[in-house]
Design an enzyme around this catalytic site. Structure first.
Site, PDB file in Angstrom:
ATOM      1  CE  LYS A 184     -67.901  47.027 -47.608  1.00 35.68           C
ATOM      2  NZ  LYS A 184     -68.826  47.032 -46.513  1.00 35.68           N
ATOM      3  CB  SER A 206     -70.486  48.066 -43.996  1.00 36.92           C
ATOM      4  OG  SER A 206     -70.511  48.755 -45.231  1.00 36.92           O
TER       5      SER A 206
END
Length: 185
Positions: free
Chosen positions: A99, A61
């Protein structure tokens, strides 16, 4: 070797008292080295327990910025985050996410035509790939980020599970800001 040094060495080898003193000095020296090692180990453990943390990137990701199985070190003391920071997040499910913060408290996020807008301006980051699409019908845009919350996205937008699915992240759920990372061999 000087004659005195030779005499001393011979004396150490044959004299039981001198040999005992030498063994005692060696035991004391080993004890000192062991205590120093344990002290250093304790300090390192405390530093990582109080100031720093280690996590592993799970999945792609954050590709190409971070890769699957990269090891990251984060700063636990950081409690204020800004757009662009990469953070480690502890999720209630027990998973850890890594993230990028895209918006902070008070910002308005909109996702439209494959792009991200924060406070009406398009935002892009180095390493960002793919188009940014809405992922959940439960999250409506424009979205205002609440107090003590952040909006996070993965750099690989098409495969990332992030705020587009899980909603905003509480600052208290952030483990820390990524300060350093190392790729796996």
């Amino acid at each position: 070797m000087e004659i005195d040094a030779i005499k001393k060495k011979v004396l150490e080898d044959v004299d039981p008292e001198t040999r005992r003193k030498k063994k005692k000095e060696m035991r004391i020296q080993r004890l000192i080295v062991t205590l120093q090692f344990l002290g250093i180990a304790a300090v390192v453990i405390l530093i990582f327990y109080i100031l720093m943390g280690i996590s592993t990137v799970d999945g792609n990701s954050m590709y190409p910025t971070l890769h699957d199985k990269d090891i990251v070190i984060y700063n636990r003391r950081c409690k204020e985050y800004k757009a662009g920071d990469i953070v480690a997040i502890a999720r209630p499910s027990g998973e850890d996410y890594v993230k990028r913060v895209v918006a902070v408290a008070g910002d308005t996020v909109n996702i439209q035509d494959g792009k991200v807008y924060v406070n009406g301006e398009e935002v892009r980051y180095d390493g960002e790939i793919g188009t940014t699409e809405k992922k959940s019908s439960k999250i409506t845009y424009p979205l205002r980020v609440g107090d003590k919350e952040v909006f996070v996205l993965g750099d690989n937008r098409e495969v990332s599970r992030d705020s587009r699915e899980i909603g905003t992240v509480k600052v208290s759920d952030i483990e820390g800001k990524i300060e350093w990372y190392m790729g796996r061999p």
